[in-house]
Design a protein around this motif. Structure first.
Motif, PDB file in Angstrom:
ATOM      1  N   VAL A  53       4.199   2.363   1.819  1.00  0.00           N
ATOM      2  CA  VAL A  53       4.818   3.353   0.880  1.00  0.00           C
ATOM      3  C   VAL A  53       4.424   4.573   1.300  1.00  0.00           C
ATOM      4  O   VAL A  53       3.517   4.704   2.138  1.00  0.00           O
ATOM      5  N   ASP A  54       5.387   5.493   0.820  1.00  0.00           N
ATOM      6  CA  ASP A  54       5.116   7.283   1.211  1.00  0.00           C
ATOM      7  C   ASP A  54       4.138   7.569   0.106  1.00  0.00           C
ATOM      8  O   ASP A  54       4.327   8.532  -0.758  1.00  0.00           O
ATOM      9  N   GLU A  55       2.785   7.130   0.019  1.00  0.00           N
ATOM     10  CA  GLU A  55       1.792   7.718  -0.701  1.00  0.00           C
ATOM     11  C   GLU A  55       0.570   7.601  -0.100  1.00  0.00           C
ATOM     12  O   GLU A  55      -0.221   6.855  -0.418  1.00  0.00           O
ATOM     13  N   LYS A  60       1.949  10.235   6.482  1.00  0.00           N
ATOM     14  CA  LYS A  60       2.897   9.920   5.464  1.00  0.00           C
ATOM     15  C   LYS A  60       3.072   8.577   4.802  1.00  0.00           C
ATOM     16  O   LYS A  60       3.570   8.455   3.776  1.00  0.00           O
ATOM     17  N   GLN A  61       2.141   7.641   5.215  1.00  0.00           N
ATOM     18  CA  GLN A  61       2.487   6.121   4.666  1.00  0.00           C
ATOM     19  C   GLN A  61       0.985   5.905   4.593  1.00  0.00           C
ATOM     20  O   GLN A  61      -0.147   6.026   5.079  1.00  0.00           O
ATOM     21  N   LYS A  64       0.280  -0.662   0.381  1.00  0.00           N
ATOM     22  CA  LYS A  64       0.411  -1.198  -0.970  1.00  0.00           C
ATOM     23  C   LYS A  64       0.383  -2.715  -1.112  1.00  0.00           C
ATOM     24  O   LYS A  64       0.968  -3.302  -0.587  1.00  0.00           O
ATOM     25  N   TRP A 124      -8.058   9.044  -4.346  1.00  0.00           N
ATOM     26  CA  TRP A 124      -8.438   8.464  -2.884  1.00  0.00           C
ATOM     27  C   TRP A 124      -9.902   8.761  -2.707  1.00  0.00           C
ATOM     28  O   TRP A 124     -10.503   9.763  -3.080  1.00  0.00           O
ATOM     29  N   SER A 151      -1.486  -2.385  -8.143  1.00  0.00           N
ATOM     30  CA  SER A 151      -1.206  -1.234  -7.381  1.00  0.00           C
ATOM     31  C   SER A 151      -2.525  -0.811  -6.473  1.00  0.00           C
ATOM     32  O   SER A 151      -3.130   0.369  -6.752  1.00  0.00           O
ATOM     33  N   LEU A 153      -3.808   0.665  -3.150  1.00  0.00           N
ATOM     34  CA  LEU A 153      -3.521   1.400  -1.952  1.00  0.00           C
ATOM     35  C   LEU A 153      -4.600   1.673  -1.058  1.00  0.00           C
ATOM     36  O   LEU A 153      -5.638   1.974  -1.562  1.00  0.00           O
ATOM     37  N   ASP A 155      -5.411   3.067   3.123  1.00  0.00           N
ATOM     38  CA  ASP A 155      -5.107   3.847   4.199  1.00  0.00           C
ATOM     39  C   ASP A 155      -6.353   4.329   5.088  1.00  0.00           C
ATOM     40  O   ASP A 155      -7.556   4.109   4.688  1.00  0.00           O
TER      41      ASP A 155
END
Length: 537
Positions: A53-55, A60-61, A64, A124, A151, A153, A155
């Protein structure tokens, strides 16, 4: 997995193949290429998804993870890759995560939790842990999440070598870690204990130590007290005795392979390596094997009675100097950077200087190789080669100077497969190998030989270009000889060579015994122009 731990499992492992030199050892850890290089499994067939996802916290990604249907126990979503590690090395695993409206999860090695991420964290945060690879060369790094994963996330997933504490380098003797100097048992555990204790240089005392397939991490060196520090292979059919890492020196010990098909020293994708004053003998495999090594030195080693004394595959910036390689049953020193003749596979900058190479009666090449841009062969003495003494194939920007070759079957010095920009000067070529039968057809032994194109093997072989053959002394034995033989090429200069007898030859065709080969007065100098025509000057 126990029912009391309903989990969403994401198994992570990075990087198929050897570790890269950059700090993050995982590719696509920030998911900028989507799920490329990752695999997704769904044990228990949950209604769940792993999507990009774009979060993102970086780029950029981000990844999720969520269950989109009815919650059930013992169902998992697995996103995984494989990772290779160096044994006896400490690593740091880190990632960033946020868990708005979700429960907690943990990350660990295999199924051992190492760090817990709390639920309901809307921002984050970075999480990390360190672990040691021990004797393993691979591991699974995992995120483990319960089924309330609405949810989560993730990264910026990273795997890096953990920084070492700034302590003084430690030197330790094998004997201090339980090694027996009589070769009666495996000494590898003693080496590993020394590494785990923090030794950066391991001393091999006088004695015999049995070792099989010992892989050392980067920045760990071995040093003996000379030839009496002796390693021998241990175990059932090991492939090598020692595999070394980067930023290390291996010196002053011997390896006796006992006639087995075992490599003494093996280096794969290593940098900044020195091998000095190592004595290797009695192997039907390579003595020293460099594979994808960059910036290295092999010096003052003595290698006797092996398949190939020194092998360098896809290596760059390696100096091979002042070594003695005798009794090789295949090649003395070989380098190889040819993969289906792809130009991008060629490597750069190899030096072969002041070596003495004398093969066994079955040994083919003295010092030879293919596919390198930037080669220096200087000050070597090569004799007893069933093929050629010094040979370059599909090489560019090279110098062959100040060498001595004797007793070679096909040529003292030769070029094969479209070599370019090569100077052959100041060599002494003794073209004296005795014929075991009368030569027939087009073939006779050559001193300096530039071959004709062989498009059957290399379709782009157009002959040699920009070659200088000057100031060489060529002495010919009895029987027919070709002191200098240029099969084909363009822009070739033949000048000021001292030839005791015989002619200079030009022409020939691969596989065609009846192709014309013309002879020219060896007292004159010649130029072969851009069209391939030869004229005196």
């Amino acid at each position: 997995m126990k029912k009391t731990i309903p989990l969403l499992l994401i198994a992570l492992c990075g990087l198929s193949g050897a570790l890269r030199a950059d700090s993050n050892l995982l590719t696509n850890g920030s998911f900028e290429d989507g799920l490329k290089d990752w695999r997704v499994d769904k044990p228990g067939k949950p209604v769940a998804e792993a999507v990009v996802v774009d979060e993102a916290v970086e780029g950029k990604q981000a990844l999720k993870l969520q269950f989109t249907g009815k919650r059930r126990s013992n169902v998992y979503l697995t996103v995984w890759r494989s990772v290779k590690l160096q044994p006896l090395t400490r690593y740091r695993f880190s990632f960033r995560a946020k868990t708005p409206d979700s429960g907690s999860f943990w990350a660990g090695v295999e199924y051992k939790p190492m760090v817990t991420v709390k639920g309901n964290q809307p921002g984050w945060k970075e999480y990390s842990f360190e672990f040691s690879s021990g004797e393993k060369n691979s591991a699974h790094l995992r995120f483990l999440v319960d089924s309330q994963a609405d949810s989560i996330l993730i990264d910026d997933v990273r795997l890096e070598k953990a920084p070492s504490a700034p302590t003084a380098e430690m030197t330790a003797s094998l004997l201090a870690f339980g090694a027996r100097p009589d070769g009666s048992e495996d000494a590898a555990p003693a080496f590993r204990k020394a590494v785990e204790a923090g030794a950066k240089t391991i001393l091999i005392p006088a004695g015999t130590f049995a070792v099989g397939e010992l892989a050392l991490p980067d920045s760990v060196s071995l040093r003996g007290v000379g030839e009496e520090s002796r390693l021998i292979p241990f175990g059932e059919k090991p492939k090598f005795v020692i595999r070394g890492g980067s930023n290390a020196m291996f010196s002053d010990f011997s390896v006796d392979l006992g006639g087995k098909k075992v490599q003494a020293l093996f280096f794969l994708r290593a940098r900044n390596v020195t091998v000095s004053r190592v004595f290797i003998r009695n192997s039907t495999a390579f003595g020293i094997n460099f594979d994808h090594v960059d910036n290295a030195l092999i010096e003052n080693c003595v290698i006797r009675d092996t398949h190939t004394g020194i092998m360098q595959t896809y290596c760059s910036n390696v100096r091979t100097m002042r070594n003695t390689v005798t009794g090789s049953i295949k090649h003395g020193i070989q380098f190889w950077s040819q993969d289906h003749w792809r130009p991008e596979a060629r490597t750069r900058n190899l030096w072969f200087c002041d070596n003495y190479v004398k093969n066994s009666p079955t040994g083919d090449g003295g010092i030879w190789g293919v596919g390198v841009i930037g080669v220096v062969m200087s000050g070597n003495i090569v004799e007893c080669a069933r093929d050629v003494g010094l040979d370059l194939e599909w090489c560019e920007d090279a110098v062959i100077s100040g060498n001595v070759t004797r007793d070679t079957e096909h040529g003292g010095i030769s070029l094969f497969f479209s070599c370019r920009n090569v100077t052959i000067t100041g060599n002494t070529v003794v073209n004296n190998r005795v014929y075991d039968k009368e030569p027939g057809g087009y073939w006779v032994r050559a001193g300096i030989w530039l071959t004709y194109p062989n498009t059957g093997t290399f379709k782009n072989d157009t002959g040699h270009e920009n070659i200088t053959i000057a100031g060489n002394t060529i002495v010919n034995g009895p029987g027919p000889r070709r002191p200098i033989w240029v099969g084909s090429g363009r822009n070739i200069l033949i000048r000021n060579n001292n030839i005791d007898r015989g002619m200079i030859y030009h022409g020939g065709k691969h596989g065609a015994a009846d192709a014309p080969i013309n002879a020219y007065d060896s007292r004159k100098d010649y130029r072969i122009d851009a069209s391939g025509a030869i004229t005196p000057f």
